[in-house]
Each structure stands twice: as C-alpha cells, then as structure tokens.
Design a protein around this motif. Sequence first.
Motif, PDB file in Angstrom:
ATOM      1  N   VAL A   1      -0.668   5.774   2.617  1.00 35.82           N
ATOM      2  CA  VAL A   1      -1.471   5.580   3.823  1.00 35.82           C
ATOM      3  C   VAL A   1      -0.914   6.467   4.926  1.00 35.82           C
ATOM      4  CG1 VAL A   1      -2.273   3.925   5.543  1.00 35.82           C
ATOM      5  CG2 VAL A   1      -1.888   3.186   3.204  1.00 35.82           C
TER       6      VAL A   1
ATOM      7  N   VAL B   1      -9.115   6.216   5.999  1.00 35.35           N
ATOM      8  CA  VAL B   1      -7.925   6.562   5.219  1.00 35.35           C
ATOM      9  C   VAL B   1      -8.191   6.373   3.729  1.00 35.35           C
ATOM     10  CG1 VAL B   1      -6.276   6.003   7.045  1.00 35.35           C
ATOM     11  CG2 VAL B   1      -6.962   4.232   5.441  1.00 35.35           C
TER      12      VAL B   1
ATOM     13  N   LEU C   1      -5.973  -2.807   8.373  1.00 35.98           N
ATOM     14  CA  LEU C   1      -6.616  -1.962   7.388  1.00 35.98           C
ATOM     15  C   LEU C   1      -7.709  -2.806   6.728  1.00 35.98           C
ATOM     16  CD1 LEU C   1      -5.368   0.676   5.119  1.00 35.98           C
ATOM     17  CD2 LEU C   1      -6.561  -1.191   4.042  1.00 35.98           C
TER      18      LEU C   1
ATOM     19  N   TYR D   1      -5.807   5.459   0.292  1.00 36.87           N
ATOM     20  CA  TYR D   1      -4.481   4.923  -0.035  1.00 36.87           C
ATOM     21  C   TYR D   1      -4.504   4.406  -1.465  1.00 36.87           C
ATOM     22  CZ  TYR D   1      -6.855   0.542   0.945  1.00 36.87           C
ATOM     23  OH  TYR D   1      -7.739  -0.495   0.937  1.00 36.87           O
TER      24      TYR D   1
ATOM     25  N   LEU E   1       0.846  -1.194   0.000  1.00 41.02           N
ATOM     26  CA  LEU E   1       0.000   0.000   0.000  1.00 41.02           C
ATOM     27  C   LEU E   1       0.878   1.239   0.000  1.00 41.02           C
ATOM     28  CD1 LEU E   1      -2.433  -1.114   2.821  1.00 41.02           C
ATOM     29  CD2 LEU E   1      -2.652  -1.507   0.384  1.00 41.02           C
TER      30      LEU E   1
END
Length: 126
Positions: free
Chosen positions: A88, A99, A121, A101, A85
């Motif tokens: 983030v 969030v 996440l 990302y 990712l």
Amino acid sequence: MTISVPLHTFMGLDSGRLLAVGILFGLALLAPGAIVFADGLLRRRTRAAVGAALIAVGLTVGVCAFGASRTLHAADIHGLTQAGLTGVDWQPLGTEHRVTYTRDGRIRHGTIRLGDKAVTLTETAD
C-alpha cells in the motif's frame, strides 16, 4: 471490507498538511532572503550575510518538513501493514487516493481516505 488505523500527526498536522505548511514557511523565508541577499551584494556585505542566512533557514525548514512528512507517511503505511496489507502506498498530498495492495496473497484495489484521526482503506469490488 474497511480497515481503519490511527493517523499519525505532528502538532495536529498529517503528512500532507505538514509538507504543505513546511514548504510555505520555507518559501516565506526564502523569497525575502533572496531580495535582501541581492540588495546586500550591491550595498553592504552584512545585508548579504543576513539574506544568505534567511535563504539557508528557508531551505532547512523546507527540507525538514519534507523529511518529517515522509516519516509520518511511512508510519501510516506501517499501520496498514500491521493490519495485514502489503504494497500500500499513496502520495502524501490530498485526502483521498485510489490504491492497489495485496491482502491474503491476492491483489486488491481500494480507496484510502485520510480523516482527522484515522487512515481508512475501503476495498472496492473487482
């Protein structure tokens, strides 16, 4: 999709808790230091020096806690980056954050949860 990475801690405190505890300890030293310093200016110079020392220690504790907290936060972000990712980021205070990302070249949205031992996440449907 859910991704979990280990939560980085210092003496059992994650980044947000470390920041909160450090600021509290810093203020706990700063307030009496200011009182002793002010009293020392009126009466004795040695009391003023002790007050100034307490103020300096309080400020140092607060600044060090901020720096350590940012380091732990950066390590948590790095763990998510290693999982594929990018982009983030969240504020260190709190335990759940929304969030945005990037994964596989696409912008995605999700929720970060800070647990006792993991940063999780969970991607939300677009």
